[in-house]
Motif scaffolding. Structure first.
Motif, PDB file in Angstrom:
ATOM      1  N   LYS A 134     -55.164 -76.288  14.233  1.00 46.50           N
ATOM      2  CA  LYS A 134     -54.837 -76.834  12.915  1.00 46.50           C
ATOM      3  C   LYS A 134     -53.720 -77.854  13.066  1.00 46.50           C
ATOM      4  N   LEU A 135     -53.547 -78.677  12.032  1.00 46.69           N
ATOM      5  CA  LEU A 135     -52.507 -79.697  12.013  1.00 46.69           C
ATOM      6  C   LEU A 135     -51.657 -79.544  10.762  1.00 46.69           C
ATOM      7  N   ILE A 136     -50.348 -79.474  10.955  1.00 44.39           N
ATOM      8  CA  ILE A 136     -49.389 -79.514   9.857  1.00 44.39           C
ATOM      9  C   ILE A 136     -48.676 -80.859   9.967  1.00 44.39           C
ATOM     10  N   PHE A 137     -48.820 -81.682   8.924  1.00 44.33           N
ATOM     11  CA  PHE A 137     -48.364 -83.074   8.974  1.00 44.33           C
ATOM     12  C   PHE A 137     -47.335 -83.310   7.875  1.00 44.33           C
ATOM     13  N   ALA A 138     -46.110 -83.654   8.266  1.00 47.64           N
ATOM     14  CA  ALA A 138     -45.018 -83.882   7.318  1.00 47.64           C
ATOM     15  C   ALA A 138     -44.798 -85.380   7.113  1.00 47.64           C
ATOM     16  N   ASN A 139     -44.726 -85.803   5.850  1.00 47.96           N
ATOM     17  CA  ASN A 139     -44.458 -87.193   5.507  1.00 47.96           C
ATOM     18  C   ASN A 139     -43.558 -87.274   4.280  1.00 47.96           C
ATOM     19  N   LYS A 140     -43.038 -88.476   4.016  1.00 51.36           N
ATOM     20  CA  LYS A 140     -42.190 -88.661   2.846  1.00 51.36           C
ATOM     21  C   LYS A 140     -43.014 -88.732   1.560  1.00 51.36           C
ATOM     22  N   THR A 141     -44.123 -89.497   1.592  1.00 52.42           N
ATOM     23  CA  THR A 141     -44.983 -89.659   0.415  1.00 52.42           C
ATOM     24  C   THR A 141     -46.450 -89.591   0.832  1.00 52.42           C
ATOM     25  N   ASN A 142     -47.329 -89.462  -0.142  1.00 46.58           N
ATOM     26  CA  ASN A 142     -48.771 -89.462   0.137  1.00 46.58           C
ATOM     27  C   ASN A 142     -49.199 -90.730   0.871  1.00 46.58           C
ATOM     28  N   ASP A 143     -48.599 -91.880   0.489  1.00 49.28           N
ATOM     29  CA  ASP A 143     -48.987 -93.157   1.071  1.00 49.28           C
ATOM     30  C   ASP A 143     -48.599 -93.292   2.544  1.00 49.28           C
ATOM     31  N   ASP A 144     -47.766 -92.378   3.037  1.00 49.78           N
ATOM     32  CA  ASP A 144     -47.333 -92.429   4.429  1.00 49.78           C
ATOM     33  C   ASP A 144     -48.278 -91.677   5.366  1.00 49.78           C
ATOM     34  N   ILE A 145     -49.247 -90.958   4.816  1.00 50.15           N
ATOM     35  CA  ILE A 145     -50.145 -90.162   5.660  1.00 50.15           C
ATOM     36  C   ILE A 145     -51.064 -91.094   6.454  1.00 50.15           C
ATOM     37  N   ILE A 146     -50.972 -91.022   7.765  1.00 52.35           N
ATOM     38  CA  ILE A 146     -51.745 -91.874   8.659  1.00 52.35           C
ATOM     39  C   ILE A 146     -53.120 -91.250   8.918  1.00 52.35           C
ATOM     40  N   LEU A 147     -54.181 -92.054   8.776  1.00 48.38           N
ATOM     41  CA  LEU A 147     -55.566 -91.645   9.074  1.00 48.38           C
ATOM     42  C   LEU A 147     -55.981 -90.370   8.332  1.00 48.38           C
ATOM     43  N   HIS A 157     -60.258 -77.854   6.326  1.00 45.52           N
ATOM     44  CA  HIS A 157     -59.182 -77.118   5.651  1.00 45.52           C
ATOM     45  C   HIS A 157     -58.029 -76.794   6.597  1.00 45.52           C
ATOM     46  N   LYS A 158     -58.195 -77.079   7.882  1.00 43.17           N
ATOM     47  CA  LYS A 158     -57.120 -76.827   8.854  1.00 43.17           C
ATOM     48  C   LYS A 158     -56.182 -78.031   8.975  1.00 43.17           C
ATOM     49  N   PHE A 159     -56.301 -78.967   8.049  1.00 41.86           N
ATOM     50  CA  PHE A 159     -55.407 -80.123   7.957  1.00 41.86           C
ATOM     51  C   PHE A 159     -54.471 -79.889   6.778  1.00 41.86           C
ATOM     52  N   ILE A 160     -53.208 -79.617   7.069  1.00 45.95           N
ATOM     53  CA  ILE A 160     -52.222 -79.232   6.055  1.00 45.95           C
ATOM     54  C   ILE A 160     -51.162 -80.331   5.942  1.00 45.95           C
ATOM     55  N   ASN A 161     -50.938 -80.811   4.727  1.00 41.38           N
ATOM     56  CA  ASN A 161     -49.939 -81.852   4.491  1.00 41.38           C
ATOM     57  C   ASN A 161     -48.767 -81.312   3.689  1.00 41.38           C
ATOM     58  N   ILE A 162     -47.569 -81.740   4.078  1.00 40.74           N
ATOM     59  CA  ILE A 162     -46.366 -81.403   3.327  1.00 40.74           C
ATOM     60  C   ILE A 162     -45.586 -82.705   3.085  1.00 40.74           C
ATOM     61  N   ILE A 163     -45.184 -82.904   1.836  1.00 43.38           N
ATOM     62  CA  ILE A 163     -44.578 -84.159   1.402  1.00 43.38           C
ATOM     63  C   ILE A 163     -43.142 -83.905   0.920  1.00 43.38           C
ATOM     64  N   ALA A 164     -42.202 -84.718   1.412  1.00 44.18           N
ATOM     65  CA  ALA A 164     -40.784 -84.464   1.134  1.00 44.18           C
ATOM     66  C   ALA A 164     -40.246 -85.167  -0.109  1.00 44.18           C
ATOM     67  N   LYS A 165     -40.754 -86.375  -0.420  1.00 36.30           N
ATOM     68  CA  LYS A 165     -40.059 -87.187  -1.424  1.00 36.30           C
ATOM     69  C   LYS A 165     -40.940 -87.706  -2.552  1.00 36.30           C
ATOM     70  N   GLN A 166     -42.038 -87.020  -2.840  1.00 34.27           N
ATOM     71  CA  GLN A 166     -42.903 -87.437  -3.946  1.00 34.27           C
ATOM     72  C   GLN A 166     -43.156 -86.234  -4.841  1.00 34.27           C
ATOM     73  N   LYS A 167     -42.605 -86.272  -6.032  1.00 39.63           N
ATOM     74  CA  LYS A 167     -42.666 -85.104  -6.926  1.00 39.63           C
ATOM     75  C   LYS A 167     -44.083 -84.795  -7.398  1.00 39.63           C
ATOM     76  N   ASP A 168     -44.927 -85.831  -7.576  1.00 38.87           N
ATOM     77  CA  ASP A 168     -46.248 -85.593  -8.147  1.00 38.87           C
ATOM     78  C   ASP A 168     -47.332 -85.393  -7.086  1.00 38.87           C
TER      79      ASP A 168
END
Length: 223
Positions: A134-147, A157-168
């Motif tokens: 699985k992959l846990i990918f941390a970014n500042k905003t949705n627009d920063d997610i690469i590929l 479903h083993k692709f997990i994103n966590i976003i630090a600076k976008q409230k919505d």
């Protein structure tokens, strides 16, 4: 160390500040997924400014590919690469690096730290060996997610994103800390952990993994 002159064959935007560079591949040039090389731009005054970038193409491809984030606030190599055009020449060296696939596990990336994992995951998909990884990918905003689309196709479903600076954001919110790792990972003793990102990110994630029971020998990261 040998050096090779290669031309940019294609260049395209991947996100607002990340570009994909498709380059000529020197005859006989070989590398392993996860490895990197030193790159410099053959423009006046920049020839000696070498920076490490990870191959995102596969060894079997007839071209080389890099996915590079340009830091426009810095007057450095990545900004100059962001301004480079098709036909411009780069110089690359021999491949190197300690990140390689050791077995199924959890990939944990911060921002542009995803790049060593791209070729590894592409290779696993090609061989139909993604398995339970699985992959846990941390970014500042949705627009920063690469590929995003490609990684979603590979991992589902083993692709997990966590976003630090976008409230919505519809993804998880916050930072990867010990509590978050514990909530997302069920087994810390019997799988590998691949970690890449800024130095502080690597230190914090590796520390959390060890505290949760991961054997240091199972942590794969650039040292």
């Amino acid at each position: 160390m040998a050096t090779y002159r290669v031309k940019i064959l294609e260049k395209e935007k991947v996100t607002h500040d990340v570009s994909r560079y498709k380059l000529e591949k020197p005859h006989g040039y070989d590398f392993q997924p996860g490895q990197a090389t030193e790159v410099s731009l053959l423009k006046a005054g920049w020839e000696a400014e070498k920076r490490p970038f990870t191959f995102t193409s596969l060894p079997s491809d007839d071209y080389l590919e890099f996915i590079i984030k340009s830091y426009k606030g810095h007057q450095g190599v990545t900004k100059r690469l962001g301004e480079a055009e098709v036909g411009d020449e780069l110089e690359i060296g021999d491949p190197w690096g300690t990140i390689s696939f050791q077995g199924e596990g959890v990939f944990i990336a911060g921002g542009a730290g995803i790049t060593p994992f791209i070729a590894i995951l592409r290779q696993l998909r090609k061989k139909n060996k993604v398995g339970t990884s699985k992959l846990i990918f941390a970014n500042k905003t949705n627009d920063d997610i690469i590929l995003y689309e490609e990684l979603k196709t590979i991992l589902g479903h083993k692709f997990i994103n966590i976003i630090a600076k976008q409230k919505d954001t519809a993804y998880d919110k916050g930072m990867i800390d010990k509590a978050y790792l514990k909530s997302k990972i069920g087994d810390f003793e019997h799988q590998h952990f691949y970690v890449c990102g800024p130095p502080g990110f690597i230190k914090a994630v590796n520390g959390g993994l060890k505290e949760l029971g991961a054997n240091p020998s199972t942590l794969v990261f650039e040292q």
